[in-house]
Structure formats: C-alpha cells, structure tokens
Design an enzyme around this catalytic site. Structure first.
Site, PDB file in Angstrom:
ATOM      1  N   LYS A 169       0.834  -1.213   0.000  1.00  0.00           N
ATOM      2  CA  LYS A 169       0.000   0.000   0.000  1.00  0.00           C
ATOM      3  C   LYS A 169       0.862   1.253   0.000  1.00  0.00           C
ATOM      4  CE  LYS A 169      -3.962   2.247   0.404  1.00  0.00           C
ATOM      5  NZ  LYS A 169      -3.740   3.500   1.085  1.00  0.00           N
ATOM      6  N   GLU A 176       0.409   6.828  -6.558  1.00  0.00           N
ATOM      7  CA  GLU A 176      -0.721   7.768  -6.545  1.00  0.00           C
ATOM      8  C   GLU A 176      -0.228   9.215  -6.516  1.00  0.00           C
ATOM      9  OE1 GLU A 176      -3.349   8.791  -2.854  1.00  0.00           O
ATOM     10  OE2 GLU A 176      -4.029   6.883  -3.686  1.00  0.00           O
TER      11      GLU A 176
END
Length: 298
Positions: A169, A176
């Site tokens: 993540k 991102e």
C-alpha cells in the site's frame, strides 16, 4: 468461516466498510469513541459481543499511536486463535512489532492496505494483505465481501508475510502521488495557454479511448465541474506519510524513484507559494478520499 466480526474506527472509510460487510451478510459490531456511531460503549464490550471460537477484530484508526494503543488494548482482551486485522496506513515495521506482541498470546495478526476512499462502499476496496497463509485463508470471506466485484486477483492480493500488505500500500500511494501530480501539472499547462478555451472539456474528453484514462482522471473532471478554476480551494497539500516512506525505502534499496520523489517535494512546495497544480492535487485528494482541504484566502 467468519460470519460476525468487530470493527474499531467508524470514520469516513470504517463506517462504509461496516455497511458493505453487512450488505454481504457478515455481522459487524462496531466501536468508535463517538457514541452516535458506535454499536457498543467500549473495546471490552465489542470483544464480548463477538462469537467464538475465533474472534476477528478489524482496526481502522489513524496510523501511529492511535493504532498502537488499540492493538495493545486488544492484546489484553483477545484469546488464543483470535485474529486482529490492521487496515490503516501503518508503516510496515510497526506491523511486525505488533504481530510479535500479539503472537505472545497466540493471537494472529494480518495487515491490510486498503484503497478505495469514500467510494469503496459502492465500488469495493482494493485490498493488499500481509500475514500467514492460514490466517489469510480464514479471513477470505471478509476480504471477498469488501473487494470489488470481478476476478479476485484484480482487487485482492496476499502480498506476503506480515508487513507486506502495508508495504504494498505504501508503494501504491507513492504511485498515486506521481499520477495526481502529472494530472495536476497537465491541468495547469492547459489553463496557462489561452489557445485552449475549454480546459474542463479537454480533460473530460480524455476519459475514453486515451492512454491516460483512469479513475483519478474521472475524479479530476468531477472536481473541475464543482469548481472550474479551483477558486474555493487553497493550494496547500498534505502528505500522509506513505510518500515519504516510499522515498525512504527507495534510498535504502538504491531504487531510483524520480517521479514519486518529485511529486512528494512538490507537495512541500505547495506550502510555500500559490500553485494551480497544487490546488488540483488538493481537490483530487478531497474527491477520492474525503481528505480535508483549506479554503482559499481570496
């Protein structure tokens, strides 16, 4: 087979996760310090409400000390065979320490990186988990209820042992950073040249058929519909930790990350002077995650 579980932390994501699990037929007892959203009055009451023989508690609170406090409290309440799922954005070395603490009591620990933001209730959540094969297999009904519809491998991964979920993540969030920065800079370039008279329409036209189409682009278009020039939003952009950790790991492992590093430093620059691109990044974070923004001073 997990048919009922506990969930600690009923904020923007936790509350939606409770609802999605219930829709899938999994009972959820939720605890939050805010009594208006909590099903029980304490962590002890939550644990007591869960059926045996293997109780499951998902922790969905801010990373750092809040998570550490909750996991330590659960260590004194759970029994051998029970499992804690940590679904916040913790730093992966913290997962390994917490897993060791719980292992002393025979309690399992699985870390899960969760992506989907405030849209996860309807769209499902992308899940990246770390833990033992046995614990992950036991928890699959929970993961299947939360992940998006479609092939499991396109919305869920057992990335490795404890810590691997949050490491995955962390890298996801670093990517991102770079994607949002690229869209934001593209927006600023379009807006800076008077030859393009429909900036919003241009970005909207990229949503189908182009090589840059994505969900983040859709959210950018949505943000522009709400505020075509981002006049109502300040260009100050926070970084929540994962971007820094990704760059730190890149340095430790001698992996070049020029795009992600530049995107992280661009967020630092947003706190020094006005930037249209940073307004776009702030708007995107608000769109997908409900993250707080600052109102424009104008």
């Amino acid at each position: 087979m997990v048919t009922h579980m506990g969930l600690v932390g009923l904020g923007k994501m936790g509350d939606n996760m409770r609802e999605r699990l219930r829709r899938a037929g999994i009972g959820v007892t939720g605890y939050d310090p805010r009594p208006e959203v909590s099903d029980v009055g304490s962590l002890a009451e939550l644990v007591q409400a869960l059926p045996g023989p293997r109780r499951v508690v998902w922790v969905m609170v801010p990373a750092g000390e809040p998570t550490r406090e909750v996991v330590s409290a659960l260590a004194g309440l759970l029994d051998e065979g029970d499992v804690v799922i940590e679904g916040g954005n913790s730093h992966y070395p913290d997962d390994q320490e917490r897993a060791a603490e719980l292992a002393e009591r025979g309690v399992g620990y699985v870390d899960v990186g969760v992506s989907g933001g405030v849209w996860g209730l309807e769209n499902g959540y992308g899940l990246m988990c770390g833990g033992s094969d046995a614990d992950v297999a036991f928890l699959m009904p929970v993961f299947d209820a939360l992940r998006p519809e479609g092939p499991r491998e396109e919305g869920f991964v057992h990335a490795g042992p404890v810590g691997a979920g949050h490491f995955a993540k962390m890298v996801h969030n670093g990517i991102e950073y770079g994607l949002m920065q690229a869209y934001a800079e593209g927006y600023e370039m379009l807006a800076a040249k008077d030859i393009v008279t429909d900036v919003h329409g241009t970005m909207r036209a990229w949503q189908r058929g182009t090589v840059v189409r994505s969900w983040l682009l859709e959210l950018m278009v949505r943000a522009l519909e709400d505020d075509p020039r981002f006049d109502a939003i300040d260009d100050w952009v926070a970084d929540s930790g994962e971007g820094r950790w990704t760059v730190d790991e890149a340095i430790d492992n001698a992996v070049p990350l020029p795009v992600i590093s530049a995107a992280l430093f661009a967020r630092f620059s947003s706190r020094q002077e006005e930037s249209p691109a940073m307004k776009a990044v702030a708007a995107l974070r608000q769109q997908f995650g409900g993250h707080a923004t600052k109102p424009s001073a104008e």
